[in-house]
Design a protein around this motif. Sequence first.
Motif, PDB file in Angstrom:
ATOM      1  N   VAL A  99       0.967  -1.115  -0.081  1.00 50.89           N
ATOM      2  CA  VAL A  99      -0.100  -0.069  -0.080  1.00 50.89           C
ATOM      3  C   VAL A  99       0.823   1.259   0.083  1.00 50.89           C
ATOM      4  CG1 VAL A  99      -1.684   1.290   1.348  1.00 50.89           C
ATOM      5  CG2 VAL A  99      -1.869  -1.097   1.303  1.00 50.89           C
ATOM      6  N   GLU A 100       0.553   1.972  -0.940  1.00 50.22           N
ATOM      7  CA  GLU A 100       1.278   3.398  -0.976  1.00 50.22           C
ATOM      8  C   GLU A 100       1.032   4.322   0.153  1.00 50.22           C
ATOM      9  OE1 GLU A 100       1.958   6.800  -4.386  1.00 50.22           O
ATOM     10  OE2 GLU A 100       0.774   5.305  -4.795  1.00 50.22           O
ATOM     11  N   ARG A 101       2.012   4.941   0.596  1.00 51.05           N
ATOM     12  CA  ARG A 101       1.828   5.894   1.965  1.00 51.05           C
ATOM     13  C   ARG A 101       1.097   7.017   1.467  1.00 51.05           C
ATOM     14  NH1 ARG A 101       4.575  10.230   3.247  1.00 51.05           N
ATOM     15  NH2 ARG A 101       6.313  10.924   1.655  1.00 51.05           N
ATOM     16  N   LYS A 102       0.492   7.595   2.657  1.00 52.78           N
ATOM     17  CA  LYS A 102      -0.025   8.966   2.654  1.00 52.78           C
ATOM     18  C   LYS A 102       0.683  10.322   2.371  1.00 52.78           C
ATOM     19  CE  LYS A 102      -3.612  11.929   4.759  1.00 52.78           C
ATOM     20  NZ  LYS A 102      -2.783  13.188   4.411  1.00 52.78           N
ATOM     21  N   LYS A 103       0.458  10.788   1.337  1.00 54.47           N
ATOM     22  CA  LYS A 103       1.418  11.964   1.451  1.00 54.47           C
ATOM     23  C   LYS A 103       0.809  13.379   1.845  1.00 54.47           C
ATOM     24  CE  LYS A 103       3.416   9.348  -1.999  1.00 54.47           C
ATOM     25  NZ  LYS A 103       2.532   8.450  -2.297  1.00 54.47           N
ATOM     26  N   TYR A 104       1.582  14.215   2.436  1.00 49.37           N
ATOM     27  CA  TYR A 104       1.506  15.379   2.982  1.00 49.37           C
ATOM     28  C   TYR A 104       0.558  16.346   1.974  1.00 49.37           C
ATOM     29  CZ  TYR A 104       2.034  20.064   4.950  1.00 49.37           C
ATOM     30  OH  TYR A 104       1.731  21.266   5.399  1.00 49.37           O
TER      31      TYR A 104
ATOM     32  N   PHE B 104      -7.617  16.685  -2.025  1.00 49.62           N
ATOM     33  CA  PHE B 104      -8.834  17.528  -1.630  1.00 49.62           C
ATOM     34  C   PHE B 104      -9.701  17.930  -2.850  1.00 49.62           C
ATOM     35  CE2 PHE B 104      -5.823  17.672   1.875  1.00 49.62           C
ATOM     36  CZ  PHE B 104      -6.336  16.818   2.860  1.00 49.62           C
ATOM     37  N   GLN B 105     -11.157  18.422  -2.464  1.00 49.73           N
ATOM     38  CA  GLN B 105     -11.832  18.777  -3.275  1.00 49.73           C
ATOM     39  C   GLN B 105     -11.518  20.338  -3.654  1.00 49.73           C
ATOM     40  OE1 GLN B 105     -16.117  18.093  -2.853  1.00 49.73           O
ATOM     41  NE2 GLN B 105     -16.692  19.185  -4.595  1.00 49.73           N
ATOM     42  N   PHE B 106     -11.357  20.679  -4.982  1.00 46.59           N
ATOM     43  CA  PHE B 106     -10.920  21.946  -5.166  1.00 46.59           C
ATOM     44  C   PHE B 106     -12.294  22.748  -5.307  1.00 46.59           C
ATOM     45  CE2 PHE B 106     -10.370  25.232  -8.553  1.00 46.59           C
ATOM     46  CZ  PHE B 106      -9.419  26.078  -8.036  1.00 46.59           C
TER      47      PHE B 106
ATOM     48  N   ARG C 124      -2.542  15.707   0.777  1.00 41.85           N
ATOM     49  CA  ARG C 124      -3.269  15.199   0.143  1.00 41.85           C
ATOM     50  C   ARG C 124      -4.474  14.380   0.827  1.00 41.85           C
ATOM     51  NH1 ARG C 124      -2.826  15.010  -5.710  1.00 41.85           N
ATOM     52  NH2 ARG C 124      -0.747  15.727  -5.956  1.00 41.85           N
ATOM     53  N   ALA C 125      -5.302  14.105   0.547  1.00 41.97           N
ATOM     54  CA  ALA C 125      -6.428  13.218   1.287  1.00 41.97           C
ATOM     55  C   ALA C 125      -6.219  11.768   1.374  1.00 41.97           C
ATOM     56  CB  ALA C 125      -7.782  13.232   0.502  1.00 41.97           C
ATOM     57  N   LYS C 126      -5.529  11.114   0.430  1.00 42.40           N
ATOM     58  CA  LYS C 126      -5.019   9.884   0.533  1.00 42.40           C
ATOM     59  C   LYS C 126      -3.622   9.707  -0.166  1.00 42.40           C
ATOM     60  CE  LYS C 126      -8.019   6.722  -0.827  1.00 42.40           C
ATOM     61  NZ  LYS C 126      -9.111   6.144  -1.579  1.00 42.40           N
TER      62      LYS C 126
END
Length: 175
Positions: free
Chosen positions: A156-161, A170-172, A163-165
Amino acid sequence: MADEQNETGTETTAETETTTVTDLADLGEATGVVETSAPLYEKKVDEQGRAYATGRRKNAVARVWIKPGNGKIIVNGRDVAVYFARPTQQMVIQQPFQAANRSDQYDVMCTVKGGGLSGQAGALRHGISRALTNFEPELRGALKSGGFLTRDARMVERKKYGRAKARRSFQFSKR
Protein backbone atom coordinates in the motif's frame (compact mmCIF):
# COMPACT_ATOMS: atom_id res chain seq x y z
CA MET A 1 54.10 -35.59 -37.77
CA ALA A 2 56.74 -33.05 -38.38
CA ASP A 3 60.06 -33.12 -36.54
CA GLU A 4 61.84 -29.78 -36.11
CA GLN A 5 64.57 -28.27 -33.99
CA ASN A 6 64.04 -25.08 -32.07
CA GLU A 7 66.67 -22.53 -31.01
CA THR A 8 67.82 -24.56 -28.01
CA GLY A 9 68.56 -27.58 -30.17
CA THR A 10 65.92 -29.94 -28.82
CA GLU A 11 63.52 -31.71 -31.09
CA THR A 12 59.81 -31.01 -30.88
CA THR A 13 57.02 -32.85 -32.55
CA ALA A 14 54.05 -30.93 -33.85
CA GLU A 15 50.92 -32.97 -34.06
CA THR A 16 47.72 -31.34 -35.21
CA GLU A 17 44.33 -32.78 -34.44
CA THR A 18 41.22 -31.76 -36.26
CA THR A 19 37.92 -32.26 -34.52
CA THR A 20 34.53 -31.44 -35.90
CA VAL A 21 32.08 -29.78 -33.58
CA THR A 22 28.48 -30.82 -34.15
CA ASP A 23 26.79 -29.32 -31.10
CA LEU A 24 27.55 -27.18 -28.06
CA ALA A 25 28.45 -30.16 -25.88
CA ASP A 26 31.26 -31.07 -28.31
CA LEU A 27 32.44 -27.45 -28.23
CA GLY A 28 33.09 -27.68 -24.50
CA GLU A 29 35.06 -30.89 -24.94
CA ALA A 30 37.09 -29.46 -27.84
CA THR A 31 38.11 -26.35 -25.92
CA GLY A 32 38.83 -28.25 -22.71
CA VAL A 33 36.13 -26.47 -20.72
CA VAL A 34 34.22 -28.86 -18.51
CA GLU A 35 30.52 -28.16 -18.20
CA THR A 36 29.21 -27.83 -14.66
CA SER A 37 25.66 -28.79 -13.83
CA ALA A 38 23.09 -26.53 -12.22
CA PRO A 39 23.59 -25.88 -8.51
CA LEU A 40 22.14 -28.64 -6.38
CA TYR A 41 20.06 -27.52 -3.43
CA GLU A 42 20.24 -29.54 -0.26
CA LYS A 43 17.51 -30.56 2.15
CA LYS A 44 17.25 -28.27 5.18
CA VAL A 45 15.42 -29.78 8.15
CA ASP A 46 15.77 -29.32 11.91
CA GLU A 47 16.32 -32.01 14.54
CA GLN A 48 12.57 -32.74 14.67
CA GLY A 49 12.39 -33.41 10.91
CA ARG A 50 10.63 -30.15 10.04
CA ALA A 51 11.47 -27.65 7.31
CA TYR A 52 11.13 -23.95 8.17
CA ALA A 53 10.52 -20.93 5.93
CA THR A 54 9.24 -17.38 6.16
CA GLY A 55 6.63 -16.04 3.75
CA ARG A 56 5.69 -12.41 3.19
CA ARG A 57 2.88 -10.59 1.41
CA LYS A 58 1.89 -6.92 1.84
CA ASN A 59 2.37 -6.30 5.58
CA ALA A 60 1.79 -9.93 6.61
CA VAL A 61 4.55 -12.29 7.74
CA ALA A 62 4.08 -16.06 8.03
CA ARG A 63 6.50 -18.37 9.85
CA VAL A 64 5.91 -21.88 8.47
CA TRP A 65 7.06 -25.34 9.61
CA ILE A 66 6.17 -28.40 7.54
CA LYS A 67 6.68 -32.10 8.25
CA PRO A 68 5.37 -35.30 6.66
CA GLY A 69 1.82 -36.00 7.72
CA ASN A 70 -1.76 -36.20 6.50
CA GLY A 71 -2.41 -32.62 5.32
CA LYS A 72 -3.40 -30.92 8.58
CA ILE A 73 -2.82 -27.14 8.57
CA ILE A 74 -2.75 -25.22 11.87
CA VAL A 75 -2.67 -21.40 11.73
CA ASN A 76 -2.02 -19.54 15.01
CA GLY A 77 -3.28 -22.55 16.99
CA ARG A 78 -6.52 -22.87 14.99
CA ASP A 79 -7.55 -25.04 12.06
CA VAL A 80 -7.15 -23.44 8.62
CA ALA A 81 -10.91 -23.67 7.91
CA VAL A 82 -11.63 -21.69 11.08
CA TYR A 83 -8.91 -19.05 10.62
CA PHE A 84 -9.40 -18.54 6.87
CA ALA A 85 -13.17 -18.90 6.43
CA ARG A 86 -13.31 -17.85 2.76
CA PRO A 87 -12.90 -20.68 0.23
CA THR A 88 -10.70 -18.49 -1.99
CA GLN A 89 -8.19 -18.02 0.83
CA GLN A 90 -8.16 -21.76 1.53
CA MET A 91 -7.61 -22.38 -2.21
CA VAL A 92 -4.65 -19.96 -2.23
CA ILE A 93 -3.06 -21.84 0.67
CA GLN A 94 -3.45 -25.22 -1.09
CA GLN A 95 -1.94 -24.05 -4.42
CA PRO A 96 1.72 -24.96 -3.69
CA PHE A 97 0.75 -28.51 -2.68
CA GLN A 98 -1.33 -28.97 -5.83
CA ALA A 99 1.44 -27.59 -8.08
CA ALA A 100 3.92 -30.03 -6.52
CA ASN A 101 1.45 -32.97 -6.48
CA ARG A 102 1.86 -33.27 -2.70
CA SER A 103 -1.74 -32.78 -1.49
CA ASP A 104 -2.40 -34.26 1.97
CA GLN A 105 1.22 -35.37 2.43
CA TYR A 106 2.51 -32.65 4.77
CA ASP A 107 1.34 -31.17 8.05
CA VAL A 108 1.75 -27.40 8.33
CA MET A 109 2.12 -25.44 11.56
CA CYS A 110 2.42 -21.69 11.16
CA THR A 111 2.12 -18.36 12.89
CA VAL A 112 0.86 -15.38 10.90
CA LYS A 113 0.79 -11.75 11.91
CA GLY A 114 0.32 -8.36 10.31
CA GLY A 115 -1.90 -7.21 7.46
CA GLY A 116 -5.35 -8.56 6.70
CA LEU A 117 -6.61 -12.04 5.98
CA SER A 118 -5.90 -11.84 2.23
CA GLY A 119 -2.30 -10.76 2.80
CA GLN A 120 -1.88 -13.43 5.46
CA ALA A 121 -3.12 -16.12 3.07
CA GLY A 122 -0.63 -14.92 0.44
CA ALA A 123 2.17 -14.90 3.01
CA LEU A 124 1.25 -18.42 4.07
CA ARG A 125 1.32 -19.58 0.44
CA HIS A 126 4.78 -18.06 -0.02
CA GLY A 127 6.03 -19.64 3.21
CA ILE A 128 4.65 -23.09 2.34
CA SER A 129 6.34 -22.92 -1.07
CA ARG A 130 9.69 -22.01 0.42
CA ALA A 131 9.38 -24.67 3.13
CA LEU A 132 8.56 -27.30 0.50
CA THR A 133 11.73 -26.42 -1.42
CA ASN A 134 13.71 -26.72 1.82
CA PHE A 135 12.20 -30.15 2.49
CA GLU A 136 12.28 -31.45 -1.12
CA PRO A 137 14.72 -29.40 -3.26
CA GLU A 138 13.65 -31.21 -6.44
CA LEU A 139 10.24 -29.47 -6.22
CA ARG A 140 11.87 -26.07 -6.81
CA GLY A 141 11.32 -26.15 -10.58
CA ALA A 142 7.60 -26.88 -10.34
CA LEU A 143 7.04 -24.21 -7.68
CA LYS A 144 9.23 -21.64 -9.44
CA SER A 145 7.39 -22.08 -12.75
CA GLY A 146 4.08 -21.58 -10.91
CA GLY A 147 5.36 -18.30 -9.45
CA PHE A 148 5.03 -19.42 -5.83
CA LEU A 149 8.62 -18.66 -4.81
CA THR A 150 8.50 -15.02 -5.92
CA ARG A 151 7.62 -12.56 -3.19
CA ASP A 152 4.84 -10.22 -4.33
CA ALA A 153 6.36 -6.82 -3.59
CA ARG A 154 3.17 -4.76 -4.02
CA MET A 155 2.48 -2.70 -0.92
CA VAL A 156 0.00 0.00 0.00
CA GLU A 157 1.37 3.39 -0.99
CA ARG A 158 1.89 5.79 1.90
CA LYS A 159 -0.23 8.88 2.43
CA LYS A 160 1.43 12.12 1.29
CA TYR A 161 1.36 15.48 3.03
CA GLY A 162 -1.27 17.84 1.62
CA ARG A 163 -3.30 14.99 0.09
CA ALA A 164 -6.48 13.25 1.20
CA LYS A 165 -4.97 9.81 0.58
CA ALA A 166 -1.82 8.62 -1.20
CA ARG A 167 -2.68 10.44 -4.43
CA ARG A 168 -6.20 11.82 -4.03
CA SER A 169 -6.37 15.59 -3.67
CA PHE A 170 -8.85 17.48 -1.59
CA GLN A 171 -11.87 18.76 -3.49
CA PHE A 172 -11.06 21.97 -5.31
CA SER A 173 -13.38 24.96 -4.73
CA LYS A 174 -13.06 27.92 -7.04
CA ARG A 175 -15.00 30.26 -4.73
